[in-house]
Design an enzyme around this catalytic site. Structure first.
Site, PDB file in Angstrom:
ATOM      1  N   HIS A 136       0.859  -1.197   0.000  1.00 12.80           N
ATOM      2  CA  HIS A 136       0.000   0.000   0.000  1.00 12.80           C
ATOM      3  C   HIS A 136       0.890   1.240   0.000  1.00 12.80           C
ATOM      4  O   HIS A 136       1.822   1.358   0.808  1.00 12.80           O
ATOM      5  CB  HIS A 136      -0.901   0.003   1.239  1.00 12.80           C
ATOM      6  CG  HIS A 136      -2.003  -1.007   1.190  1.00 12.80           C
ATOM      7  ND1 HIS A 136      -3.087  -0.885   0.349  1.00 12.80           N
ATOM      8  CD2 HIS A 136      -2.169  -2.168   1.848  1.00 12.80           C
ATOM      9  CE1 HIS A 136      -3.893  -1.937   0.513  1.00 12.80           C
ATOM     10  NE2 HIS A 136      -3.366  -2.728   1.410  1.00 12.80           N
ATOM     11  N   PHE A 326     -10.977  -8.151  12.687  1.00 10.65           N
ATOM     12  CA  PHE A 326     -11.031  -6.900  13.460  1.00 10.65           C
ATOM     13  C   PHE A 326     -12.438  -6.318  13.342  1.00 10.65           C
ATOM     14  O   PHE A 326     -12.848  -5.912  12.245  1.00 10.65           O
ATOM     15  CB  PHE A 326      -9.972  -5.925  12.947  1.00 10.65           C
ATOM     16  CG  PHE A 326      -8.673  -6.618  12.665  1.00 10.65           C
ATOM     17  CD1 PHE A 326      -8.176  -6.725  11.372  1.00 10.65           C
ATOM     18  CD2 PHE A 326      -7.993  -7.268  13.679  1.00 10.65           C
ATOM     19  CE1 PHE A 326      -7.020  -7.424  11.100  1.00 10.65           C
ATOM     20  CE2 PHE A 326      -6.832  -7.976  13.416  1.00 10.65           C
ATOM     21  CZ  PHE A 326      -6.347  -8.040  12.131  1.00 10.65           C
ATOM     22  N   ASP A 328     -14.723  -4.053  12.986  1.00 11.24           N
ATOM     23  CA  ASP A 328     -14.931  -2.640  12.663  1.00 11.24           C
ATOM     24  C   ASP A 328     -16.331  -2.500  12.103  1.00 11.24           C
ATOM     25  O   ASP A 328     -17.209  -3.316  12.385  1.00 11.24           O
ATOM     26  CB  ASP A 328     -13.888  -2.215  11.630  1.00 11.24           C
ATOM     27  CG  ASP A 328     -14.195  -2.833  10.280  1.00 11.24           C
ATOM     28  OD1 ASP A 328     -13.912  -2.226   9.253  1.00 11.24           O
ATOM     29  OD2 ASP A 328     -14.763  -3.938  10.256  1.00 11.24           O
ATOM     30  N   ASP A 397      -9.388 -11.014   6.733  1.00 13.49           N
ATOM     31  CA  ASP A 397      -9.925  -9.691   7.096  1.00 13.49           C
ATOM     32  C   ASP A 397      -9.334  -8.598   6.211  1.00 13.49           C
ATOM     33  O   ASP A 397     -10.065  -7.792   5.620  1.00 13.49           O
ATOM     34  CB  ASP A 397      -9.618  -9.409   8.572  1.00 13.49           C
ATOM     35  CG  ASP A 397      -9.995  -7.997   8.959  1.00 13.49           C
ATOM     36  OD1 ASP A 397      -9.283  -7.063   8.536  1.00 13.49           O
ATOM     37  OD2 ASP A 397     -11.026  -7.811   9.616  1.00 13.49           O
ATOM     38  N   ASP A 402      -9.861  -4.596   2.011  1.00  8.97           N
ATOM     39  CA  ASP A 402      -9.347  -4.004   0.768  1.00  8.97           C
ATOM     40  C   ASP A 402     -10.355  -4.168  -0.365  1.00  8.97           C
ATOM     41  O   ASP A 402     -10.540  -3.271  -1.192  1.00  8.97           O
ATOM     42  CB  ASP A 402      -8.010  -4.655   0.390  1.00  8.97           C
ATOM     43  CG  ASP A 402      -6.889  -4.190   1.311  1.00  8.97           C
ATOM     44  OD1 ASP A 402      -5.857  -4.884   1.379  1.00  8.97           O
ATOM     45  OD2 ASP A 402      -7.043  -3.147   1.984  1.00  8.97           O
TER      46      ASP A 402
END
Ligand SMILES: Nc1nc2c(c(CN[C@H]3C=C[C@H](O)[C@@H]3O)cn2[C@@H]2O[C@H](COP(=O)(O)O)[C@@H](O)[C@H]2O)c(=O)[nH]1
Length: 425
Positions: A136, A326, A328, A397, A402
């Site tokens: 990235h 995670f 989120d 994840d 992404d």
């Protein structure tokens, strides 16, 4: 022990029984408080994990013995050492508990099986691995202590970037000739601050109340639109606390915190949750006595270190596969759009109408914990079909995040994500 109705094995359960190797007695575990299921599909999509080899779990507030105490007693009586050699985070156990007792979120096993096949195939095609992290543009490339400090700072502040505004008007950071939003606005702002000589990753700076002020933070995170980064005061409080704890316990640098974990990912997650209240993402759920540990930012911090250092140096963890998804607000979105996560009509309506989900409420816990459990089921399915696959919950994840960001960039974002404004995720 209450009697449990023996339900007729629906074809669905029989069909999915081979997916996840559990021998199910085909017995429903009714909810401890017998709340009516609000989701019409719930009777069919009750998770297989609702079945139990032994007596069904009751809510913790009932007379269920403390399982940890039982385990310790059993070890003691069997003469085994009562101190478990390896640390555990308890996140997956808590996620399964919430899922077993959820009535507003369900998992569709068939969609999980399909998703596992699609995700694995795409990860293979893209050669997705830990190395993808450094690819990235904005992620740090050096493998040194300064990068540990960057990642620690980044994940200290890695929460809540959503905006009510349009893509053109939402909070954005201009850096290296591009406009960055969401998570990437955080990374861009930190890189820009360092370029401008602001020591934003230095814990001494965080403690200096004259140098590191809210106005300075406003400057660090200045937007190229007229919307400010959300929760700036909360982010300053996180920096202040972290600066104090690093000074008091870890010689002012997060590398000493990593060293203290002695190569265990779970130990590092537990140290973060123990020593930093702003990392302590643990919440009550229904009547359960023990808090449910979600620990999203401690876990993504460990995962970012592991991926950045590609499993070596400060990213070397012998138990990295203990890290979960995670929790989120983005990955649940793609799990829902793939049909893996189902919502009850009231919850689905609240999300569709972009109503903010109450903090610490049952809906929020069900969404977050069931997402963790859903990715775990997808991971198990991938490993079942491809035993030699080098895939863990982290890479699944990262790949899903992404992917949803690529879909968003291409204007294909299909379903809304739930709205929340929280320092936890
Ligand atoms: N579950 C999960 N959540 C993630 C990420 C990341 C970025 N990780 C990078 C590192 C490796 C990967 O390859 C990614 O490139 C950010 N977030 C969370 O999303 C929210 C921001 O959303 P939006 O406003 O749309 O950018 C916010 O809560 C943020 O904490 C992830 O990977 N997984």
């Amino acid at each position: 022990m209450g009697r449990y109705p023996i339900s007729k094995p629906s074809s669905l359960c029989v069909m999915f029984r081979d997916i996840f190797p559990v021998h199910v007695p085909l017995r429903w575990t009714p909810l401890s408080d017998h709340r009516p299921t609000t989701h019409p599909a719930a009777p069919f999509f009750r998770p297989l994990s609702s079945f139990h080899l032994t007596t069904p779990k009751m809510s913790d507030s009932e007379s269920e013995p403390d399982l940890e105490l039982l385990a310790l007693l059993r070890q003691h009586l069997q003469g085994k050492p009562t101190v478990s050699a390896e640390p555990e985070t308890g996140v997956l156990e808590g996620a399964e508990y919430v899922y077993d007792n959820a009535i507003d979120v369900a998992i569709d096993m068939r969609s999980c099986k399909n998703a596992a096949a699609v995700i694995y195939a795409q990860m293979q095609r893209k050669q997705y691995s830990a190395a993808s992290w450094s690819a990235h543009e904005l992620h740090p490339k050096s493998k040194d202590a300064a990068t540990v400090a960057f990642i620690f700072t980044m994940d200290l502040l890695n929460f809540s970037f959503w905006s009510e505004r349009s893509a053109a008007e939402r909070f954005a950071v201009e850096y290296r000739g591009k406009r960055w939003t969401g998570y990437w606005s955080l990374v861009a702002a930190l890189q820009r601050a360092l370029d401008e000589g602001i020591p934003i990753t230095d814990s001494h700076f965080w403690q200096d109340e004259e140098a590191c002020t809210l106005d300075v933070l406003r400057q660090v995170f200045r937007s190229c639109t007229d919307e400010e980064m959300p929760l700036l005061a909360e982010r300053l409080a996180c920096l202040r606390e972290a600066g104090t704890v690093l000074y008091e316990k870890y010689q002012c640098h997060p590398t000493h915190l990593v060293d203290a974990a002695n190569g265990s990912a779970a130990a590092l997650v537990n140290l973060l949750a123990r020593d930093f209240s702003c990392f302590r993402d643990e919440h009550r759920f229904e009547g359960r006595r023990k808090p449910i540990r979600i620990l999203k930012r401690p876990q993504i911090l460990v995962a970012d270190l592991w991926a950045c250092f590609e499993g070596g140096g400060y990213g070397e963890f012998r138990d990295i596969d203990k890290i979960t998804m995670f929790a989120d607000y983005r990955v649940p979105q793609i799990l829902n759009s793939m049909g893996c996560l189902y919502y009850s009509p009231p919850l689905g309506t609240a999300i569709r109408l972009k109503r903010e989900i109450p903090h610490g409420g049952s809906w929020e816990m069900q969404l977050r914990a069931c997402s963790i459990w859903c990715v775990e089921l997808i991971r198990r399915e991938i490993i079942k079909e491809h035993p030699d696959a080098h895939i863990n919950a982290i890479l699944i994840d990262f790949f899903l995040y992404d992917t949803i960001k690529e879909m968003e960039a291409a204007g294909e974002e299909s379903v809304p994500h739930h709205r929340t404004r929280s320092i936890w995720y």
